[in-house]
Structures are given as C-alpha cells and as structure tokens.
Scaffold this motif. Structure first.
Motif, PDB file in Angstrom:
ATOM      1  N   ASN A  27     -11.294  -1.066  -3.324  1.00  0.00           N
ATOM      2  CA  ASN A  27     -11.431  -0.059  -4.380  1.00  0.00           C
ATOM      3  C   ASN A  27     -10.188   0.824  -4.532  1.00  0.00           C
ATOM      4  O   ASN A  27     -10.278   2.049  -4.611  1.00  0.00           O
ATOM      5  N   LEU A  28      -9.014   0.185  -4.587  1.00  0.00           N
ATOM      6  CA  LEU A  28      -7.753   0.902  -4.730  1.00  0.00           C
ATOM      7  C   LEU A  28      -7.212   0.734  -6.153  1.00  0.00           C
ATOM      8  O   LEU A  28      -7.124  -0.401  -6.643  1.00  0.00           O
ATOM      9  N   LYS A  48      -3.497   9.979  -2.481  1.00  0.00           N
ATOM     10  CA  LYS A  48      -4.583   9.000  -2.506  1.00  0.00           C
ATOM     11  C   LYS A  48      -4.020   7.583  -2.417  1.00  0.00           C
ATOM     12  O   LYS A  48      -2.975   7.294  -3.006  1.00  0.00           O
ATOM     13  N   PRO A  49      -4.721   6.672  -1.709  1.00  0.00           N
ATOM     14  CA  PRO A  49      -4.193   5.307  -1.547  1.00  0.00           C
ATOM     15  C   PRO A  49      -4.230   4.505  -2.836  1.00  0.00           C
ATOM     16  O   PRO A  49      -5.188   4.586  -3.607  1.00  0.00           O
ATOM     17  N   VAL A  50      -3.163   3.750  -3.067  1.00  0.00           N
ATOM     18  CA  VAL A  50      -3.063   2.857  -4.229  1.00  0.00           C
ATOM     19  C   VAL A  50      -2.387   1.565  -3.781  1.00  0.00           C
ATOM     20  O   VAL A  50      -1.786   1.491  -2.705  1.00  0.00           O
ATOM     21  N   MET A  51      -2.490   0.558  -4.621  1.00  0.00           N
ATOM     22  CA  MET A  51      -1.701  -0.664  -4.448  1.00  0.00           C
ATOM     23  C   MET A  51      -0.626  -0.639  -5.532  1.00  0.00           C
ATOM     24  O   MET A  51      -0.947  -0.509  -6.721  1.00  0.00           O
ATOM     25  N   ALA A  96      -6.698  -5.009  -3.324  1.00  0.00           N
ATOM     26  CA  ALA A  96      -6.981  -3.700  -3.920  1.00  0.00           C
ATOM     27  C   ALA A  96      -8.402  -3.651  -4.463  1.00  0.00           C
ATOM     28  O   ALA A  96      -9.105  -2.641  -4.333  1.00  0.00           O
ATOM     29  N   LEU A 150       0.836  -1.195   0.000  1.00  0.00           N
ATOM     30  CA  LEU A 150       0.000   0.000   0.000  1.00  0.00           C
ATOM     31  C   LEU A 150       0.874   1.248   0.000  1.00  0.00           C
ATOM     32  O   LEU A 150       1.943   1.259   0.602  1.00  0.00           O
ATOM     33  N   LYS A 167       0.620   5.873  -0.907  1.00  0.00           N
ATOM     34  CA  LYS A 167      -0.174   7.027  -1.325  1.00  0.00           C
ATOM     35  C   LYS A 167       0.466   7.628  -2.567  1.00  0.00           C
ATOM     36  O   LYS A 167       1.668   7.876  -2.590  1.00  0.00           O
TER      37      LYS A 167
END
Length: 321
Positions: free
Chosen positions: A153-154, A110-113, A149, A104, A106
């Motif tokens: 919803n990443l 915004k959060p992402v994988m 993810a 994980l 940012k």
C-alpha cells in the motif's frame, strides 16, 4: 547563466548581454567610477529579455532545453525531494537494467516507491545506463517494484526522461514490446495512487511504460510525444533536418498537452530551465506531488482504478462524417 555551461543557440544573445554586464562591473571596479545605475539598468533589461524569450519558446527550442546535458537526472531529483532512498535492483530473472532505477524512500515523512529513467552525464555514465533507453529487463524491474508497492500500500511516483525504449535487436528478441505492454496493463490495475512526471524527454512507449498514472504531470520545458520529432520528420518527409516542423505539428509541449487533456498539470521551471536551478525545479516538483498525493489519498482502490481508466479512455477526440 554560467559561461562554463553548454549554451543553446537561441540563448547566445543572453550570454552576450551577461558578458557586457560583467565587463561593465569589471570596468567600474578598475576605474573607481560609480556605474551602479547603468549596471542595474542593463540587468533589468537582461532579465526582461529573458522572461520574454522563455515565455515564447518554439517547440523545437523547448526540445533543446529538455535534452540539455546539465538537466537534473533521476538520482538528483530523488535526493532533493525524498529522504532515506534505498535502491532496489534486478528483475528477478537475473538481469538489472541501469536505465531504470527505483526503490523505497520517504516523501514528506511517509513511505513511497519512486521509480525513474536514469540518464548519465558523462559518456561512461551514459553507456552504463544506455543513454536512458530501457531494455525489457528494466520494465520488468519496474513492474516488480509496482507490485511490491501495491502489496504494501505504497504510493508510486515515476520520473520519466527517455528518448524511447531501446530499439536494438537484442531488446526485441527478449520481449521489448511485451514488457511495455505488460506494464501498461498492470499499472492500470494498481490499487495505490500513481503519479508520473515527465522531467525531460518523454518519448514513445518507452515513456508510457511508466506513465499509466492517476496524475500525469510535466515540466514546463519537457516534451511528451508518440515519436521523436526527428523520427517523425524522417518518416513523413524523409529528412530528419525538418524536425522543427515536426515538433510544431506533433503538439509536444506541456501547454499543448494540457489543452488536449493528455497531462493534468504543468510544473513551472526556474527561468532558463531546470538545469539553471536544481533546487528550484525540485521544490516545484515536490509541491505538485504533495498536492496530488493529498487528493488521491482520499480515494479508495476501486476509485483510483476507475479514475485512471476514465482518464486514459477519454483521450483522443474524433470527428465523424
């Protein structure tokens, strides 16, 4: 170009020019003569020569840049484009392949994988991550992170730099083909935006196992191919030394693949390659990801899946009769 950096064969004339410029600077300083004008002229000529050289590289020369030992690795790109990276380990079957790293982070707050294939720089590091050749447990780890993810919803970002999946007997015994095939199937069904970037080597199913994406991008001097040029030359002509001819025929460069519709975008590299300027390369990558995420965020899960399907379905042109 630093003289302590590994110099590729076709780059040697540039190094010689830079040495001459440094000698002129040293001579000017020691003698007190004003040689600024001559030095600037030589520097301009050197810069023009470099631009000309790198704009007309052969596929076999791009291959050398893509494999450069100083080329930035996954962890270095993550540090430069993301914040608050937390690595997640394991395939939930008791194994953890260091050739694939992910977790994980940012991206622009915004959060992402983010998941990628990791190479080492030293022999020890390369042994730890199997020279960037993932094993089945690596693809299973990546699949676990894809599903995580999807659940939360990443958006997913994958960075790919591999000579191919590990071809050893143990990998085959533990389901290498099945692990890659499962990833291809499951990535096609993800409800979230997926962006894949070939940062160096993108070879065979080992690369494709992380690249079923809405946007497939590629660095200017990276390569993406179904088989390594050496492997192709060995099969076709029984001589790996003919890899340059194979590289030409395979259409492995970003320009060729963009024209063929295999990739969606070419990411420019600093003059001389990404290994010359990590921050410059990362900045270009970040801009490309940012633009793609803004476009993909407007699509619904069904639209994302349909776009992904249509993208790969349209690849390959056939001439009948």
């Amino acid at each position: 170009m630093g003289f302590n950096m590994a110099v590729l064969e076709f780059e040697k004339p540039i190094v010689e020019i830079e040495k001459k410029i440094n000698e002129l600077k040293k001579m000017s300083a020691e003698s007190g003569l004003d040689m600024e004008k001559q030095i600037k002229t030589f520097e301009k000529q050197a810069q023009d020569y470099k631009k000309e050289l790198y704009s007309k590289l052969k596929p076999s020369q791009k291959l050398q840049i893509a494999r450069h030992q100083e080329r930035p690795k996954f962890v270095e790109f993550v540090d430069l484009i993301c914040e608050d990276f937390i690595e997640l380990h394991g395939d939930r079957e008791g194994l953890d392949d260091r050739a694939i790293a992910g977790g994980l982070a940012k991206f622009e707050g915004k959060p992402v994988m983010i998941i990628g294939i990791q190479k080492g720089r030293t022999t020890k590091e390369n042994l730890d991550c199997n020279f960037g050749m993932p094993q089945p447990q690596g693809y299973r780890k990546a699949l676990r992170l894809f599903k995580h993810a999807n659940k939360f919803n990443l958006p997913i970002i994958t960075l790919i730099d591999t000579p191919g999946a590990y071809p050893g007997i143990k990998a085959e015994e533990t389901g290498q083909g099945m692990a890659i095939a499962t990833n291809l199937r499951e990535m096609s069904k993800l409800d979230v935006p997926v962006i894949s970037i070939i940062t160096g080597e993108g070879c065979s199913g080992g690369a494709l196992g992380l690249a079923v994406a809405n946007r497939v991008m590629m660095f200017e001097h990276a390569y993406y191919t179904v088989i390594s040029p050496e492997g192709c030359a060995s099969i076709l002509w029984r001589d790996a030394a003919l890899y340059a001819e194979a590289a030409e025929a395979l259409k492995i460069t970003s320009a060729d693949l963009l024209k063929l519709g295999i990739i969606d975008e070419e990411i420019k590299e600093p003059l001389g390659g990404a290994h010359i300027d990590y921050r410059g390369a990362a900045k270009n990558m970040k801009n490309a990801i940012s633009k793609a995420l803004k476009e993909l965020s407007k699509l619904s899960p069904e639209e994302l899946k349909e776009e992904r399907y249509n993208k790969f379905r349209a690849m390959g042109q056939f001439i009948e009769g």
